[in-house]
Every structure is written in C-alpha cells, then in structure tokens.
Scaffold this motif. Structure first.
Motif, PDB file in Angstrom:
ATOM      1  N   GLY A  36     -43.685 -42.200  -0.795  1.00  0.00           N
ATOM      2  CA  GLY A  36     -44.963 -41.700  -1.286  1.00  0.00           C
ATOM      3  C   GLY A  36     -45.363 -40.459  -0.511  1.00  0.00           C
ATOM      4  O   GLY A  36     -44.562 -39.871   0.227  1.00  0.00           O
ATOM      5  N   GLU A  37     -46.610 -40.086  -0.648  1.00  0.00           N
ATOM      6  CA  GLU A  37     -47.107 -38.863  -0.017  1.00  0.00           C
ATOM      7  C   GLU A  37     -46.988 -38.909   1.510  1.00  0.00           C
ATOM      8  O   GLU A  37     -46.552 -37.938   2.135  1.00  0.00           O
ATOM      9  CB  GLU A  37     -48.553 -38.621  -0.426  1.00  0.00           C
ATOM     10  CG  GLU A  37     -49.085 -37.288   0.031  1.00  0.00           C
ATOM     11  CD  GLU A  37     -50.460 -36.978  -0.541  1.00  0.00           C
ATOM     12  OE1 GLU A  37     -51.047 -35.999  -0.073  1.00  0.00           O
ATOM     13  OE2 GLU A  37     -50.931 -37.696  -1.437  1.00  0.00           O
ATOM     14  N   LYS A  38     -47.351 -40.032   2.129  1.00  0.00           N
ATOM     15  CA  LYS A  38     -47.316 -40.127   3.593  1.00  0.00           C
ATOM     16  C   LYS A  38     -45.896 -40.083   4.143  1.00  0.00           C
ATOM     17  O   LYS A  38     -45.632 -39.409   5.142  1.00  0.00           O
ATOM     18  CB  LYS A  38     -48.015 -41.399   4.062  1.00  0.00           C
ATOM     19  CG  LYS A  38     -49.514 -41.349   3.888  1.00  0.00           C
ATOM     20  CD  LYS A  38     -50.179 -42.583   4.425  1.00  0.00           C
ATOM     21  CE  LYS A  38     -51.680 -42.503   4.224  1.00  0.00           C
ATOM     22  NZ  LYS A  38     -52.374 -43.687   4.747  1.00  0.00           N
ATOM     23  N   LYS A  39     -44.981 -40.784   3.492  1.00  0.00           N
ATOM     24  CA  LYS A  39     -43.590 -40.777   3.969  1.00  0.00           C
ATOM     25  C   LYS A  39     -42.950 -39.417   3.740  1.00  0.00           C
ATOM     26  O   LYS A  39     -42.171 -38.938   4.562  1.00  0.00           O
ATOM     27  CB  LYS A  39     -42.797 -41.891   3.307  1.00  0.00           C
ATOM     28  CG  LYS A  39     -43.141 -43.250   3.879  1.00  0.00           C
ATOM     29  CD  LYS A  39     -42.208 -44.320   3.360  1.00  0.00           C
ATOM     30  CE  LYS A  39     -42.506 -45.603   4.086  1.00  0.00           C
ATOM     31  NZ  LYS A  39     -42.937 -46.682   3.252  1.00  0.00           N
ATOM     32  N   ALA A  40     -43.274 -38.783   2.621  1.00  0.00           N
ATOM     33  CA  ALA A  40     -42.746 -37.445   2.354  1.00  0.00           C
ATOM     34  C   ALA A  40     -43.229 -36.475   3.427  1.00  0.00           C
ATOM     35  O   ALA A  40     -42.451 -35.668   3.952  1.00  0.00           O
ATOM     36  CB  ALA A  40     -43.172 -36.970   0.970  1.00  0.00           C
ATOM     37  N   GLN A  41     -44.496 -36.570   3.786  1.00  0.00           N
ATOM     38  CA  GLN A  41     -45.041 -35.704   4.834  1.00  0.00           C
ATOM     39  C   GLN A  41     -44.399 -36.025   6.176  1.00  0.00           C
ATOM     40  O   GLN A  41     -44.133 -35.126   6.972  1.00  0.00           O
ATOM     41  CB  GLN A  41     -46.564 -35.834   4.914  1.00  0.00           C
ATOM     42  CG  GLN A  41     -47.199 -34.830   5.848  1.00  0.00           C
ATOM     43  CD  GLN A  41     -46.929 -33.386   5.437  1.00  0.00           C
ATOM     44  OE1 GLN A  41     -47.160 -33.011   4.289  1.00  0.00           O
ATOM     45  NE2 GLN A  41     -46.433 -32.581   6.358  1.00  0.00           N
ATOM     46  N   ALA A  42     -44.124 -37.303   6.436  1.00  0.00           N
ATOM     47  CA  ALA A  42     -43.476 -37.692   7.689  1.00  0.00           C
ATOM     48  C   ALA A  42     -42.076 -37.079   7.782  1.00  0.00           C
ATOM     49  O   ALA A  42     -41.659 -36.619   8.857  1.00  0.00           O
ATOM     50  CB  ALA A  42     -43.400 -39.213   7.800  1.00  0.00           C
ATOM     51  N   VAL A  43     -41.364 -37.020   6.663  1.00  0.00           N
ATOM     52  CA  VAL A  43     -40.031 -36.383   6.647  1.00  0.00           C
ATOM     53  C   VAL A  43     -40.176 -34.894   6.943  1.00  0.00           C
ATOM     54  O   VAL A  43     -39.434 -34.328   7.759  1.00  0.00           O
ATOM     55  CB  VAL A  43     -39.328 -36.600   5.288  1.00  0.00           C
ATOM     56  CG1 VAL A  43     -38.065 -35.748   5.183  1.00  0.00           C
ATOM     57  CG2 VAL A  43     -38.997 -38.071   5.085  1.00  0.00           C
ATOM     58  N   LEU A  58     -33.075 -41.021   8.855  1.00  0.00           N
ATOM     59  CA  LEU A  58     -34.434 -41.320   8.404  1.00  0.00           C
ATOM     60  C   LEU A  58     -35.017 -42.509   9.153  1.00  0.00           C
ATOM     61  O   LEU A  58     -36.236 -42.627   9.289  1.00  0.00           O
ATOM     62  CB  LEU A  58     -34.455 -41.606   6.898  1.00  0.00           C
ATOM     63  CG  LEU A  58     -34.111 -40.442   5.978  1.00  0.00           C
ATOM     64  CD1 LEU A  58     -34.076 -40.920   4.532  1.00  0.00           C
ATOM     65  CD2 LEU A  58     -35.094 -39.303   6.146  1.00  0.00           C
ATOM     66  N   LYS A  59     -34.170 -43.382   9.665  1.00  0.00           N
ATOM     67  CA  LYS A  59     -34.638 -44.563  10.391  1.00  0.00           C
ATOM     68  C   LYS A  59     -35.393 -44.184  11.667  1.00  0.00           C
ATOM     69  O   LYS A  59     -36.118 -44.999  12.221  1.00  0.00           O
ATOM     70  CB  LYS A  59     -33.473 -45.480  10.730  1.00  0.00           C
ATOM     71  CG  LYS A  59     -32.800 -46.080   9.511  1.00  0.00           C
ATOM     72  CD  LYS A  59     -31.602 -46.908   9.919  1.00  0.00           C
ATOM     73  CE  LYS A  59     -30.775 -47.322   8.732  1.00  0.00           C
ATOM     74  NZ  LYS A  59     -29.558 -48.039   9.122  1.00  0.00           N
ATOM     75  N   LYS A  60     -35.238 -42.962  12.113  1.00  0.00           N
ATOM     76  CA  LYS A  60     -35.941 -42.473  13.297  1.00  0.00           C
ATOM     77  C   LYS A  60     -37.393 -42.112  12.975  1.00  0.00           C
ATOM     78  O   LYS A  60     -38.185 -41.867  13.875  1.00  0.00           O
ATOM     79  CB  LYS A  60     -35.224 -41.248  13.862  1.00  0.00           C
ATOM     80  CG  LYS A  60     -33.802 -41.530  14.313  1.00  0.00           C
ATOM     81  CD  LYS A  60     -33.089 -40.250  14.713  1.00  0.00           C
ATOM     82  CE  LYS A  60     -31.629 -40.513  15.012  1.00  0.00           C
ATOM     83  NZ  LYS A  60     -30.891 -39.273  15.254  1.00  0.00           N
ATOM     84  N   ILE A  61     -37.717 -42.089  11.690  1.00  0.00           N
ATOM     85  CA  ILE A  61     -39.062 -41.737  11.235  1.00  0.00           C
ATOM     86  C   ILE A  61     -39.836 -43.024  10.980  1.00  0.00           C
ATOM     87  O   ILE A  61     -39.336 -43.944  10.332  1.00  0.00           O
ATOM     88  CB  ILE A  61     -39.005 -40.892   9.945  1.00  0.00           C
ATOM     89  CG1 ILE A  61     -38.166 -39.636  10.169  1.00  0.00           C
ATOM     90  CG2 ILE A  61     -40.407 -40.532   9.476  1.00  0.00           C
ATOM     91  CD1 ILE A  61     -37.877 -38.849   8.902  1.00  0.00           C
ATOM     92  N   ARG A  62     -41.046 -43.067  11.485  1.00  0.00           N
ATOM     93  CA  ARG A  62     -41.884 -44.251  11.307  1.00  0.00           C
ATOM     94  C   ARG A  62     -42.056 -44.553   9.810  1.00  0.00           C
ATOM     95  O   ARG A  62     -42.353 -43.661   9.016  1.00  0.00           O
ATOM     96  CB  ARG A  62     -43.237 -44.024  11.946  1.00  0.00           C
ATOM     97  CG  ARG A  62     -44.100 -45.238  11.904  1.00  0.00           C
ATOM     98  CD  ARG A  62     -45.415 -44.988  12.555  1.00  0.00           C
ATOM     99  NE  ARG A  62     -46.188 -46.224  12.475  1.00  0.00           N
ATOM    100  CZ  ARG A  62     -47.079 -46.596  13.346  1.00  0.00           C
ATOM    101  NH1 ARG A  62     -47.353 -45.818  14.358  1.00  0.00           N
ATOM    102  NH2 ARG A  62     -47.713 -47.719  13.195  1.00  0.00           N
ATOM    103  N   GLY A  63     -41.841 -45.805   9.452  1.00  0.00           N
ATOM    104  CA  GLY A  63     -41.979 -46.226   8.060  1.00  0.00           C
ATOM    105  C   GLY A  63     -40.671 -46.303   7.307  1.00  0.00           C
ATOM    106  O   GLY A  63     -40.618 -46.800   6.191  1.00  0.00           O
ATOM    107  N   PHE A  64     -39.598 -45.797   7.913  1.00  0.00           N
ATOM    108  CA  PHE A  64     -38.278 -45.849   7.291  1.00  0.00           C
ATOM    109  C   PHE A  64     -37.413 -46.857   8.043  1.00  0.00           C
ATOM    110  O   PHE A  64     -36.982 -46.598   9.164  1.00  0.00           O
ATOM    111  CB  PHE A  64     -37.596 -44.476   7.324  1.00  0.00           C
ATOM    112  CG  PHE A  64     -38.164 -43.494   6.347  1.00  0.00           C
ATOM    113  CD1 PHE A  64     -37.587 -43.322   5.104  1.00  0.00           C
ATOM    114  CD2 PHE A  64     -39.281 -42.746   6.670  1.00  0.00           C
ATOM    115  CE1 PHE A  64     -38.114 -42.409   4.197  1.00  0.00           C
ATOM    116  CE2 PHE A  64     -39.819 -41.843   5.774  1.00  0.00           C
ATOM    117  CZ  PHE A  64     -39.233 -41.673   4.534  1.00  0.00           C
ATOM    118  N   GLY A  65     -37.187 -47.987   7.410  1.00  0.00           N
ATOM    119  CA  GLY A  65     -36.341 -49.015   8.009  1.00  0.00           C
ATOM    120  C   GLY A  65     -35.035 -49.150   7.256  1.00  0.00           C
ATOM    121  O   GLY A  65     -34.748 -48.394   6.320  1.00  0.00           O
ATOM    122  N   ASP A  66     -34.251 -50.133   7.662  1.00  0.00           N
ATOM    123  CA  ASP A  66     -32.941 -50.359   7.042  1.00  0.00           C
ATOM    124  C   ASP A  66     -33.039 -50.564   5.531  1.00  0.00           C
ATOM    125  O   ASP A  66     -32.260 -49.993   4.771  1.00  0.00           O
ATOM    126  CB  ASP A  66     -32.256 -51.582   7.661  1.00  0.00           C
ATOM    127  CG  ASP A  66     -31.849 -51.349   9.110  1.00  0.00           C
ATOM    128  OD1 ASP A  66     -31.613 -50.193   9.491  1.00  0.00           O
ATOM    129  OD2 ASP A  66     -31.756 -52.344   9.854  1.00  0.00           O
TER     130      ASP A  66
END
Length: 81
Positions: A36-43, A58-66
């Motif tokens: 979503g918008e927040k994860k896209a911005q986090a990337v 991507l797993k190093k970014i908060r909200g991105f898990g396995d």
C-alpha cells in the motif's frame, strides 16, 4: 532467421519482465498486491541509502516479512512489469 530473431526478442522481454524496486514509482509499487501507500513509501525511503539487489532485501524494511516477500515473488503484478 526470423525464428532466431523472435527467440532473442522473447528472451530479452523475459529478462526485463520483473519490476525494478530501485527505480519503480510509488504508483508502480502500489500496483503489487500487499503493498500500500505506506509500504511503497518505505521502499522509496530505504532505497535512498540502500540498493535493493533482490527481493529478499525487502525484508530489511519494516513491514516486509517472509510471507509478504514470497507473495510478491509469486505475484503476477511483480512478474508482469
């Protein structure tokens, strides 16, 4: 000759088939199910100081898990870009 050219063209298209997370726009990232918008911005924020070499980064970014990364790897949106 035409078959060789067509084969090379198709091979090239498949190499470029997946989305590049280092250059994708916010809208392109949001087109992937689970982002979503927040994860896209986090990337976008993450890639300002880090390079994303593969989807596991991507797993190093908060909200991105396995589970989410696996979902992205298997998504048609990621694989069709």
């Amino acid at each position: 000759m035409k078959k060789i050219f067509l084969g090379l063209l198709l091979s090239f298209a498949f190499m470029l088939a997946s989305m590049d997370f280092n250059t994708a726009s916010k809208q392109e990232l949001m087109s992937i199910k689970g982002i979503g918008e927040k994860k896209a911005q986090a990337v976008i924020d993450y890639r300002k100081s880090n390079k994303i070499n593969n989807l596991d980064d991507l797993k190093k970014i908060r909200g991105f898990g396995d589970k989410l990364v696996l979902k992205i790897k298997n998504s048609k949106e990621y694989n069709s870009k």
